[in-house]
Design an enzyme around this catalytic site. Sequence first.
Site: not given
Length: 1257
Positions: A425, A607, A630, A880
């Site tokens: 992962d 975005f 941006k 995890d």
Amino acid sequence: MARGKNRVRFSKLYTWAGCFRPPSPLERQQSMSVGGPGFSRVVFCNKSELHLQKPYRYKGNYVSTTKYNALTFFPKALFEQFRRVANLYFLLAATLALTPVSPYSAASLIAPLVFVVGVSMCKEALEDWRRFRQDNEINNRSVNVHVGGGKFEGREWKKVKVGDVVKVEKDNFFPADLLMLSSSFPDGVCYVETMNLDGETNLKLKKSLERTVELDEDEEFSNFHGKIRCEDPNTSLYTFVGNLEYNEETLPLGPQQILLRDSKLRNTPFIYGVVIFAGHETKVMQNATDPPSKRSRIERKMDKIIYFLFAVLLLISVVGSVVFAVRTKFEMPNWWYLRPDDPTMYYDPKNAVAAGLLHLITALILYGYLIPISLYVSIELVKVLQARFINNDIKMYHPETDKPARARTSNLNEELGQIDTILSDKTGTLTCNQMEFIKCSIAGTAYGRGVTEVEKATARRLGKDPRMLEDASIAEEGESVVNGSVNGSVTDIEMRPMPEKPHVKGFNFKDERIQNGRWVDQPNPEEIRMFLRILAVCHTAIPEVDEETGTMTYEAESPDEASFVVAARELGFEFLKRTQSSVIVQEPGPNGAPVQREYKILNLLEFNSTRKRMSVVVRDESGQILLMCKGADSIIYDRLGRNGKGFWNATKGHLAKYGDAGLRTLALSYRRLENAEYEQWNQTFTKAKTTIGPDRDELLDQASELIERDLILVGATAVEDKLQQGVPECIDRLAQAGLKIWVLTGDKQETAINIGFACSLLRQGMHQIVIGLETPEMRAIEENGDKSQIAKAARESITQQLASGHHQINLDTEDDNPHALIIDGKSLMYALEDDLKQDLLKLATQCASVICCRVSPKQKALITRLVKEGTGKATLGIGDGANDVGMIQEADIGVGISGVEGMQAVMASDFSIAQFRFLERLLIVHGHWCYKRIALMIVYFFYKNITFGLTLFYYEAFTTFSGQTAYNDWYTSLFNVFFTSLPVIALGVFEQDVSSRVCLQFPALYQQGPKNMFFTWTRILGWMANGVYSSVVAFFFTLAAFEIEAYRKDGQLAGIEELGAAMYTCVVWVVNVQVALALSYFTWIQHVFIWGSVALWYLFLVVYGAINPTLSTTAYKVFVETLVDSPMYWFITILVPIACVLPYCVYQGYQRMFHPMDHHLIQEIHYLQKHITEPEMYKQERKKAVQKTHQGFSSRVQASMSLEKTKQRFYGDSNQVPEQNSMPSMEREGRNLPRQEAEVQRPHRIQSSAGKKVYRI
């Protein structure tokens, strides 16, 4: 009662977010399928009792992840134990021991079997009990459930039912899959953390339907009723199709209204929802897999050895029984001492066949010592002790979290040393779940002297001091760094040491030139002001003030965005407040004093993965309208105006350097707008925003393109997706050990690729094979809404892309042209189908690196299974979060990271560690040791039992297969318990062919495990042959010696008592001397165990022989009265062990001299101190001890050095070499473009006149 309308509607920020997007034609087509196959679920809101009746009877919310329950424990656990062939054999032997034909008592065979099986079952029960307690902890969590009359009461999760209306409060997990009805915000939005589902730490925005948003008080639900018709339980985390029938309306539902179990409510006081799926029908549990029963490869092969030995046992038993039957029939009448006139059925010459069959049963039990039942007990004990060493390894202890490594199951210790592929992962495993602003480029000047983990690791690889990188990081482009010092022109800014400040989360920026307000003294202060202003304004973050401490934190949709806001604050531009239509920023005024400025938010262009940029249109206090933007550097570059490219060349070079350092970059730009121009554009944008239909998104994109042009570049940011400590070094060492590392993540493609570069799984020059379905052609087909056509086109596209990938790899036949495969979860839906998955596996195994992004937990498990079964090699899954449980359970070895995402991964794992970097020591040190220990222990165990067991067969043959044993019953019972057990345990627990430090210095030693060099059939049969030879020498040398010496005063020769005791003494000496010769590492413990076992035999012989002869039988005073005074006894005690181990010594000497293995050479180097006396030889061996790999920063450095040499050789004069950063920058741009555009910009290989491959873009 509904809340007032004067509240801030945070969703207004999301001007054209997905929550407001009307259904696409595909979604409308799916909605029309509700009620058909796969869409038959009906949920009655607020009437959960209806689901207890036919035809519904939906499952409850109780969840269990255990392997057993009270009813299935004994049958399933017994099945697990008797899958072991040896246990099955001894069960048969114990059953036969109840008959008169057994040469041993029933208790002597049944008791060991019960002990072995009982211990193993208790261990299984303990491990499952831990899982049961974890399940209970989750099932007993509390949530508020509507009980009628507008009242909510706390109820345990396990008692929640489908149809219940629940109220979930802030920072609590959702107990089931819910349809969101409303929230504490008046416009029905909430923020959800899905870290346990997809590993992403950024918050997701969810929104309820407009028709249910007014249900925002408890009393509102007293008369609330509705009916949900939706899809059946399935594994898809990102889709949902259904309708809500409410107030005589049918409202379409999508994934935006669904709250999944195991996700958490954040930054929202509370929400109301109705349970759609509960328990094992929830999407997260549908993605879970049952806990598998794992067995190591060595253990499975050990079963085959047992089969082989059983065949040998059966063969010698049949041979002996046939001989016995023949001699009984023809010679029994002459054996007068057996009373042939009154025979029993065991030796009746008239029924020799029956006698032979009875003897066969006796022989099968008598020769049972060829198959050692104590082997399993010894292995279990050794593995438990090995696990204790893993648990207590101080070098795998993490003091910050006070968490050591844990071997949660000891069954798979040796499998740690045979891993071929690691499937990892990303979020929380390779990274720390946090982003840090570390560098930036403003107006063509690079700022920030922070050093990334990748840069530190690379510097150490090159023999440089990482601390010197801080000075080099702010050097101008014309300067060069040689041997850690900055050469060339001296910077204008004095290198003043900065006072240490407490670390700020998300901010790791150090540069005295612009910190503490000194940016006003820079050559371009206005550009720096605009840069910081864009960071403080162009975002969707929400500030939160801690009432206790007064500190401000920011909650953002992505950790990148949060780090930008924090960076702006630390550099003097603090984002203070967000209102419905403005943001307030505190920034330096004209005289340097802080002033608050308000920026009116006019439009927000959000975005997404297609646009790869976000923009905000604001009006400042002076009335000036600004567009702040941006995004990816390649996207911004295409939209720069003629006068906006002044800093582009310098910024491009900085971006390339940031990319090499593994940083995530964005370019910042702006544009000033006239009022007339803005008003005209706003009309177009508003019209597109209010359009209802499938063309809405396209119209919004077109409107955005109209305003996002003629931009002025200000600079670029560089954010480090903070890797866990030591991750680059760990990956580098694992790669050098020959391990392959794949990354499976739920993150988006760009994030996964950036992390690939950060931890050196990807590097510049590595050809990326990107497989995806985000193409204009596929989007056009999806607009039509035909599901079968979409599936067909997608399958054809994936097939074509896989074939293209194979073709590309076949063209690059040289090893110096590595490839990386990058594929997303949507493509994997088709690539993992039966007809395509082998093509996918073939392509993936030919690539140096594999990154799978946007994958679901189920897909992680399926990929792991494909690699495990397709390659036939051992896999390790490490993660995890709860989304990694399927992968961890499916892999041969599952490792859980005890990080910040809960304990689900740890509870499902076989081993747990606190940090990814500890995986290096777990595998290369403990895995290597455990594999060699268990392999040597098993072959030695078979050796000693063959040596001992075959002497019984020889004696049987010597006595006409009479069924008489050569040894006293207690001798045979204690052989594996006292006289040979402790040396084997010492071997399995303490043996080290090389030290842990040497294992890490010579990582290629690890490949002895994956290649299975110490447990091949050649090695196994060799040890068995050694056992056969030793048994022959021990029996016949002893027999020959005792035939020529009288042991009685009347001149009688030795009897069975003396022969058995003497031969047993020789066997004890032989097997203990052999284990001493097999060991490479001695401590006082080994010496005590080995020579103590021999001494224990003599002590036992004296003490047991002194007992009353009715108990000691044939052992009565046999040592003190006969053997101790016999010179021949002592002579053969010396002669037989020497004769038995002599061939082994000769073979070992020959192998070390003419065909040494890697560890032989390393042992010789360190024993003879050749790393000091012959450093060149030592250096050569170190180079050989590294597997050739294209992963890790060592490979990255080597590739860079090779590239420089190629440039110098090709261009001659170094001054003619093209700009170093040009190619990486352009390649990097290609990575940030959509796949088709990237393919256009991919370097094309041509042959130069020198015959070398060069790349042209």
